[in-house]
Every structure is written in C-alpha cells, then in structure tokens.
Scaffold this motif. Structure first.
Motif, mmCIF file in Angstrom:
data_model
loop_
_atom_site.group_PDB
_atom_site.id
_atom_site.type_symbol
_atom_site.label_atom_id
_atom_site.label_comp_id
_atom_site.label_asym_id
_atom_site.label_seq_id
_atom_site.Cartn_x
_atom_site.Cartn_y
_atom_site.Cartn_z
ATOM 1 N N ASP A 108 0.875 -1.172 0.000
ATOM 2 C CA ASP A 108 0.000 0.000 0.000
ATOM 3 C C ASP A 108 0.914 1.225 0.000
ATOM 4 O O ASP A 108 1.551 1.549 0.996
ATOM 5 N N MET A 109 0.991 1.899 -1.145
ATOM 6 C CA MET A 109 1.923 3.007 -1.286
ATOM 7 C C MET A 109 1.601 4.164 -0.342
ATOM 8 O O MET A 109 2.491 4.921 0.048
ATOM 9 N N THR A 110 0.344 4.282 0.057
ATOM 10 C CA THR A 110 -0.009 5.363 0.977
ATOM 11 C C THR A 110 0.493 5.083 2.384
ATOM 12 O O THR A 110 0.600 5.997 3.201
ATOM 13 N N ILE A 119 4.157 8.950 -7.608
ATOM 14 C CA ILE A 119 4.848 7.752 -8.076
ATOM 15 C C ILE A 119 5.518 8.087 -9.400
ATOM 16 O O ILE A 119 4.904 8.662 -10.293
ATOM 17 N N MET A 131 -0.810 -2.790 -11.619
ATOM 18 C CA MET A 131 -0.363 -1.773 -10.669
ATOM 19 C C MET A 131 -1.124 -0.472 -10.875
ATOM 20 O O MET A 131 -1.605 0.142 -9.925
ATOM 21 N N TRP A 135 -3.572 1.664 -8.274
ATOM 22 C CA TRP A 135 -3.326 3.048 -7.875
ATOM 23 C C TRP A 135 -4.483 3.955 -8.247
ATOM 24 O O TRP A 135 -4.755 4.936 -7.550
ATOM 25 N N GLN A 138 -6.939 4.574 -5.603
ATOM 26 C CA GLN A 138 -6.531 5.514 -4.556
ATOM 27 C C GLN A 138 -6.011 6.827 -5.148
ATOM 28 O O GLN A 138 -5.251 7.537 -4.514
ATOM 29 N N ILE A 139 -6.425 7.152 -6.346
ATOM 30 C CA ILE A 139 -5.759 8.207 -7.102
ATOM 31 C C ILE A 139 -5.724 9.543 -6.361
ATOM 32 O O ILE A 139 -4.767 10.322 -6.514
ATOM 33 N N GLU A 141 -5.015 10.055 -3.468
ATOM 34 C CA GLU A 141 -3.935 10.029 -2.479
ATOM 35 C C GLU A 141 -2.591 10.447 -3.080
ATOM 36 O O GLU A 141 -1.603 10.577 -2.354
ATOM 37 N N PHE A 142 -2.548 10.630 -4.415
ATOM 38 C CA PHE A 142 -1.288 10.938 -5.088
ATOM 39 C C PHE A 142 -1.332 12.300 -5.758
ATOM 40 O O PHE A 142 -2.349 12.697 -6.322
ATOM 41 N N LEU A 145 1.049 10.515 -11.035
ATOM 42 C CA LEU A 145 1.715 9.270 -11.411
ATOM 43 C C LEU A 145 2.446 9.547 -12.718
ATOM 44 O O LEU A 145 1.832 9.994 -13.690
#
Length: 282
Positions: A108-110, A119, A131, A135, A138-139, A141-142, A145
């Motif tokens: 979980d990248m978050t 990312i 992948m 992501w 949860q977009i 959260e970034f 990308l």
C-alpha cells in the motif's frame, strides 16, 4: 540539490553485481541518464513531495529522482540483488533515499510514504497495468503518477472513443484523472532492448463531484459493457440487469450504441442508472 555525478556508470554497477535482467520479472533497464532525467522532469515540480519509485533496478531513474527537488525518495524493489547495488546511491543521498524490499503489487503506497506523494517509475512490463489499476483506486492520495509502460499500454490509457484502443483502461483512467502521453522511448535505450516501443504517461487526479459513482459501480458497469465490445451495449448489460434498455434510456444512450462509442460521461450516467436500479430492487 544532490549531485550523484561521482557515482560509477550504471553498466559498471550491473557488471560488478552481476545484475542481468530477469525476463520472468519483466525487467528492462533504462541506462541513459539523460533519459532518466527527462522522466524525472516529466513528473513536474517535486519540491516537498515524497516520490515512490517501483522497480529501481540498477538505479538509473533513482539517481535522477534523488537529484530532483523531491523531499525524499522511496524505492520499492522485489529483486534482492539490487538492494546491495543501490547502497552507493543510498549513501550519496544522505538520508533522502530509502529502499523497501517488497513486491510492489502487495504494498500500500499510501502506508509507506507521507502525503504529498507521487509515483515515478519504469514499471515491469508484466505487471504494469495491474499496478496502475490498483493506484487508480486511490488516485486522490497521489499528487501524480509518472509511469513508463509499453507504448501500446499508454495508448490504451489516453485513447478516445471510436478508436481501437479505447476500452476499460481508458474509461477508468480518464474518469479519475487527466492522462497525457509525454514522450516515447525507443527499445535501444534499454538493456536488454524490449521488442516494442515504450512511452511515458503523466497522470494527475481529477476532482470528482460529491455524487460521483463509486469505483466499484463504475468498474463493474464498464467491465460489463466492454466484455462484448463488438456488440451493442445491451448485450453486455444483460449480465447486470434483465432489461438493459431501461438503463440505456435513463443514461441517455441510444439502444444501438456500442461500448467503444460511449464517452466517459456516458459511462458515468450509466453507472448512476445501474446504482439507482440496484437501490430500487432493495
């Protein structure tokens, strides 16, 4: 800004640690530091941002990210051979680079990086699309990308209606984000060279309205529609409802339309119509 110009060439690192690319892991190493710098630059202003890199390999893109204005870089690497090979970069980064030895599909990248986060990655060819889909869930959260794929995958992400590449990936990506192809990278830039052209795509999240469909509803409706993309939409929607014509009418879509003819807004209306139908059914 950190300079890593004193580090040995990537080919020397590969030779020293015997880092042959593993086909089973979809590895193709980008060794041209001018190109890795372009990829990092494509991510835009990284000041104050924690950058997550997936599959750093021998560290070409990693070096460019460490040399950027990023607050910190977290590299997720499944192949343990590269952890030792990246030690020089970790040392030179003076606390701004962390290596996480794990399978990125299970991370979980978050949870490993504080916000704001982005990312930037040269994704393994065999798992890049799963992948991205993960992501996209949860977009928000970034910050962004910035991803390198086979060009055919990027073309599927940015495709427009009534083209052969327009499908589930385009609809879901463009519903949640703005995506643009930044530049192509030829096979000879990699070691070993892949058989196809690669490309970099930059993806930034959209602000969705409060009444936007859930990811689950949108994904289910889009999947059903493209399951039989050559047929009229009502054929695919029969897997969701007994009378698909009623959904199409509620969404303002002609009953003879095919999935590849419907724009993202049309699929949003269709997802709303399907949810209303489900709620009415109790």
């Amino acid at each position: 800004m950190t300079s890593l110009a004193h580090l040995p060439p990537l080919r020397d690192v590969i030779a020293r640690f015997d880092l042959g690319a593993r086909k089973a892991l979809g590895q193709h190493f980008l060794l041209d530091l001018n190109l890795t710098a372009r990829v990092a630059a494509a991510a835009g202003d990284l000041a104050g941002v924690t950058v997550i890199e997936v599959g750093p390999g021998p560290g070409g893109l990693t070096r460019a990210l460490v040399e950027s204005d990023a607050k910190a870089v977290i590299a997720v690497e499944r192949d343990s051979r590269f952890v030792a090979a990246l030690a020089d970069v970790v040392e030179a980064a003076a606390g701004r680079l962390t290596i996480v030895e794990a399978d990125a599909l299970a991370v979980d990248m978050t949870a490993i990086a504080p916000a704001p986060r982005a990312i930037v990655a040269n994704l393994p060819y065999n798992v890049g699309t799963p992948m991205l889909v993960g992501w996209l869930r949860q977009i928000r959260e970034f910050r962004s990308l910035t991803l390198m794929f086979q060009k055919e995958v990027v073309e599927r992400i940015v495709a427009v209606p009534r083209t052969k590449d327009y499908g589930r990936l385009a609809v879901m990506s463009q519903w949640l984000a703005e995506a643009r192809l930044v530049f192509d990278i030829p096979p000879q830039a990699f070691s070993p060279p892949p058989k196809v052209m690669s490309a970099v795509v930059h993806i930034t999240p959209r602000v969705l309205p409060d009444d936007a469909p859930s990811f689950k509803d949108m994904e289910r409706v889009v999947a059903a529609c493209f399951n039989q993309r050559r047929k009229m939409l009502r054929a695919g929607l029969k897997g969701l409802v007994a009378q698909p014509e009623s959904l199409l009418e509620a969404a303002g879509i002609p009953p003879t339309a095919r999935a590849e003819e419907v724009d993202v807004a049309g699929f949003v209306r269709l997802a709303h119509a399907w949810r209303a139908h489900q709620d009415a059914q109790g």
